[in-house]
Design a protein around this motif. Sequence first.
Motif, PDB file in Angstrom:
ATOM      1  N   VAL A   7      42.228 -35.173 -12.391  1.00 29.96           N
ATOM      2  CA  VAL A   7      42.284 -33.826 -12.971  1.00 29.96           C
ATOM      3  C   VAL A   7      43.711 -33.621 -13.487  1.00 29.96           C
ATOM      4  O   VAL A   7      44.671 -33.773 -12.725  1.00 29.96           O
ATOM      5  N   ILE A   8      43.846 -33.287 -14.769  1.00 29.04           N
ATOM      6  CA  ILE A   8      45.164 -33.086 -15.379  1.00 29.04           C
ATOM      7  C   ILE A   8      45.310 -31.628 -15.762  1.00 29.04           C
ATOM      8  O   ILE A   8      44.457 -31.062 -16.448  1.00 29.04           O
ATOM      9  N   ASN A   9      46.401 -31.023 -15.322  1.00 28.05           N
ATOM     10  CA  ASN A   9      46.741 -29.656 -15.734  1.00 28.05           C
ATOM     11  C   ASN A   9      47.900 -29.721 -16.718  1.00 28.05           C
ATOM     12  O   ASN A   9      48.986 -30.198 -16.391  1.00 28.05           O
ATOM     13  N   ALA A  10      47.647 -29.280 -17.933  1.00 29.75           N
ATOM     14  CA  ALA A  10      48.685 -29.234 -18.970  1.00 29.75           C
ATOM     15  C   ALA A  10      48.678 -27.842 -19.567  1.00 29.75           C
ATOM     16  O   ALA A  10      48.010 -27.579 -20.570  1.00 29.75           O
ATOM     17  N   SER A  11      49.407 -26.936 -18.933  1.00 28.76           N
ATOM     18  CA  SER A  11      49.431 -25.551 -19.398  1.00 28.76           C
ATOM     19  C   SER A  11      50.439 -25.430 -20.531  1.00 28.76           C
ATOM     20  O   SER A  11      51.453 -24.731 -20.442  1.00 28.76           O
ATOM     21  N   LEU A  12      50.148 -26.141 -21.604  1.00 23.40           N
ATOM     22  CA  LEU A  12      51.004 -26.199 -22.788  1.00 23.40           C
ATOM     23  C   LEU A  12      50.126 -25.992 -24.014  1.00 23.40           C
ATOM     24  O   LEU A  12      48.920 -26.234 -23.973  1.00 23.40           O
ATOM     25  N   GLY A  13      50.720 -25.576 -25.085  1.00 27.19           N
ATOM     26  CA  GLY A  13      49.936 -25.353 -26.284  1.00 27.19           C
ATOM     27  C   GLY A  13      50.730 -25.594 -27.539  1.00 27.19           C
ATOM     28  O   GLY A  13      51.964 -25.663 -27.527  1.00 27.19           O
ATOM     29  N   THR A  14      50.019 -25.734 -28.633  1.00 23.89           N
ATOM     30  CA  THR A  14      50.640 -25.857 -29.936  1.00 23.89           C
ATOM     31  C   THR A  14      50.090 -24.761 -30.834  1.00 23.89           C
ATOM     32  O   THR A  14      48.870 -24.575 -30.930  1.00 23.89           O
ATOM     33  N   VAL A  15      50.968 -23.996 -31.416  1.00 23.17           N
ATOM     34  CA  VAL A  15      50.550 -22.901 -32.287  1.00 23.17           C
ATOM     35  C   VAL A  15      50.008 -23.442 -33.604  1.00 23.17           C
ATOM     36  O   VAL A  15      49.067 -22.897 -34.183  1.00 23.17           O
ATOM     37  N   ALA A  16      50.591 -24.545 -34.078  1.00 19.27           N
ATOM     38  CA  ALA A  16      50.222 -25.086 -35.378  1.00 19.27           C
ATOM     39  C   ALA A  16      48.849 -25.740 -35.334  1.00 19.27           C
ATOM     40  O   ALA A  16      48.400 -26.221 -34.298  1.00 19.27           O
ATOM     41  N   GLY A  17      48.191 -25.759 -36.489  1.00 23.17           N
ATOM     42  CA  GLY A  17      46.934 -26.477 -36.616  1.00 23.17           C
ATOM     43  C   GLY A  17      45.723 -25.568 -36.621  1.00 23.17           C
ATOM     44  O   GLY A  17      45.789 -24.396 -36.254  1.00 23.17           O
ATOM     45  N   PRO A  18      44.572 -26.123 -37.033  1.00 22.74           N
ATOM     46  CA  PRO A  18      43.369 -25.304 -37.206  1.00 22.74           C
ATOM     47  C   PRO A  18      42.601 -25.038 -35.921  1.00 22.74           C
ATOM     48  O   PRO A  18      41.704 -24.208 -35.903  1.00 22.74           O
ATOM     49  N   TYR A  61      48.081 -14.005 -25.838  1.00 23.54           N
ATOM     50  CA  TYR A  61      47.357 -13.040 -26.669  1.00 23.54           C
ATOM     51  C   TYR A  61      48.235 -11.890 -27.131  1.00 23.54           C
ATOM     52  O   TYR A  61      48.015 -11.305 -28.194  1.00 23.54           O
ATOM     53  N   ALA A  62      49.270 -11.546 -26.357  1.00 18.52           N
ATOM     54  CA  ALA A  62      50.114 -10.402 -26.700  1.00 18.52           C
ATOM     55  C   ALA A  62      51.239 -10.770 -27.667  1.00 18.52           C
ATOM     56  O   ALA A  62      51.995  -9.892 -28.085  1.00 18.52           O
ATOM     57  N   ASP A  63      51.325 -12.038 -28.043  1.00 19.41           N
ATOM     58  CA  ASP A  63      52.419 -12.465 -28.918  1.00 19.41           C
ATOM     59  C   ASP A  63      52.133 -12.217 -30.393  1.00 19.41           C
ATOM     60  O   ASP A  63      53.001 -12.435 -31.228  1.00 19.41           O
ATOM     61  N   ARG A  64      50.923 -11.820 -30.724  1.00 14.45           N
ATOM     62  CA  ARG A  64      50.531 -11.497 -32.109  1.00 14.45           C
ATOM     63  C   ARG A  64      50.849 -12.682 -33.026  1.00 14.45           C
ATOM     64  O   ARG A  64      51.521 -12.552 -34.041  1.00 14.45           O
ATOM     65  N   LEU A  75      53.077  -9.353 -42.618  1.00  3.71           N
ATOM     66  CA  LEU A  75      54.474  -9.186 -42.239  1.00  3.71           C
ATOM     67  C   LEU A  75      54.807 -10.213 -41.164  1.00  3.71           C
ATOM     68  O   LEU A  75      54.238 -10.201 -40.072  1.00  3.71           O
ATOM     69  N   LEU A  76      55.714 -11.110 -41.478  1.00  2.00           N
ATOM     70  CA  LEU A  76      56.138 -12.149 -40.536  1.00  2.00           C
ATOM     71  C   LEU A  76      57.558 -11.850 -40.079  1.00  2.00           C
ATOM     72  O   LEU A  76      58.472 -11.750 -40.899  1.00  2.00           O
ATOM     73  N   ARG A  77      57.751 -11.730 -38.780  1.00  2.00           N
ATOM     74  CA  ARG A  77      59.069 -11.459 -38.229  1.00  2.00           C
ATOM     75  C   ARG A  77      59.673 -12.763 -37.706  1.00  2.00           C
ATOM     76  O   ARG A  77      59.102 -13.407 -36.824  1.00  2.00           O
ATOM     77  N   VAL A  78      60.827 -13.123 -38.244  1.00  2.00           N
ATOM     78  CA  VAL A  78      61.564 -14.293 -37.798  1.00  2.00           C
ATOM     79  C   VAL A  78      62.851 -13.806 -37.147  1.00  2.00           C
ATOM     80  O   VAL A  78      63.568 -12.976 -37.718  1.00  2.00           O
ATOM     81  N   GLN A  79      63.141 -14.292 -35.955  1.00  2.00           N
ATOM     82  CA  GLN A  79      64.329 -13.848 -35.240  1.00  2.00           C
ATOM     83  C   GLN A  79      65.597 -14.181 -36.028  1.00  2.00           C
ATOM     84  O   GLN A  79      65.688 -15.218 -36.689  1.00  2.00           O
TER      85      GLN A  79
END
Length: 362
Positions: free
Chosen positions: A194-205, A243-246, A262-266
């Motif tokens: 069992v592998i837990n990888a609580s990671l994600g990638t925003v990019a991609g479909p 989910y709250a990161d919009r 509207l895209l906000r970049v720091q």
Amino acid sequence: APRPFDDLYDVLAVGGLVTEVGLPQTTTTKPLNASPFPVVLGVIDDGIAVFHPRTRRDMTHTRFLAFWSQTLGTVSSTGVASGLVESAADIDASLAQLSHTTEEALYRQRAAMLYDPATRQSILRASTHGALMLDLAGGEDPGGPLSNVPLLGVQLPPQAFDDTSGQRLQIPLIQAIRWMIFQTFAYDLARDLVINASLGTVAGPKDGSSFVEQQIAREIARAQTYTGRPDCIALTLPYGNAYADRLVSRHMLHSGETTEVLLRVQHDDRTPSYLEMRPTAGQTGRDPGVLEIALAAPGGFGAAGPQTIAVGAPLDLPNPDGDVVARVFHQPANPALTVPEPAFLLAAFAPTARTFDGDLIC
């Protein structure tokens, strides 16, 4: 005439520079396990607390069967390529030092050995994502019900998290999954993994067509073929915890309609930022290249478009000095993939602060 290179090759992913060819090294040679565990829990993350009491069978023995601290390139102090792999005996030897030192001191020693001083070193923090995820997935007080469940761990290289889109962690993540599968089934460590990888990638479909999705599926299929059991491995991934990161919006457009995003970049972002425009489910046959795109910067210092964007002819947004600070590309559909990827538009935004000193540039 010779064919252009673009027709001959596809770049699936770009990893970090490896300065020495070789596999991760360990200080011990492990024989086949005569009595496999029912299950082993693997954790892949950043800042894993490998010496924490809740990762031990008792106060002097770890639950980790093996732990891989990944690095980009060679560890200068050890000559090891791609990081350092430790056995349970190696970790127990470190735990024995707790009789005269602290857990924090052990992490400082590891950081000094593995990482460049200028690198972000999460293992030196009092609270880390990896320590929390490990505790949630399988942490247990010594002697508790889960204290006999063995662990495998992979600490991803710090550089894998420098790009918050998750693009840089894809190659180390696949390497980590492959390593855990090999450790578990080639050495008969356990019947199931069992592998837990609580990671994600925003990019991609997020439709199975990306490189990392397809490669993870291949690694799992290989394990299933090797063991002859479709249920030999389970991979736990996060879903919805941002989910709250919009990070995603959806727009319904009819002919002649317009919409604004509207895209906000720091203002002090040292990495590029990206925005993908993709057709939704049921519209994957539509090419968003038919849309007219306009770019406008805050403060009125520049604007570009509106215009349709042809493949190979991006739309540029320059600043008053003529430097391009944003660019929109048209990526055509790729039907050759196992899961065909539909066409999409990609807007790329330059860093707003210089990497080497943090001065603002945009």
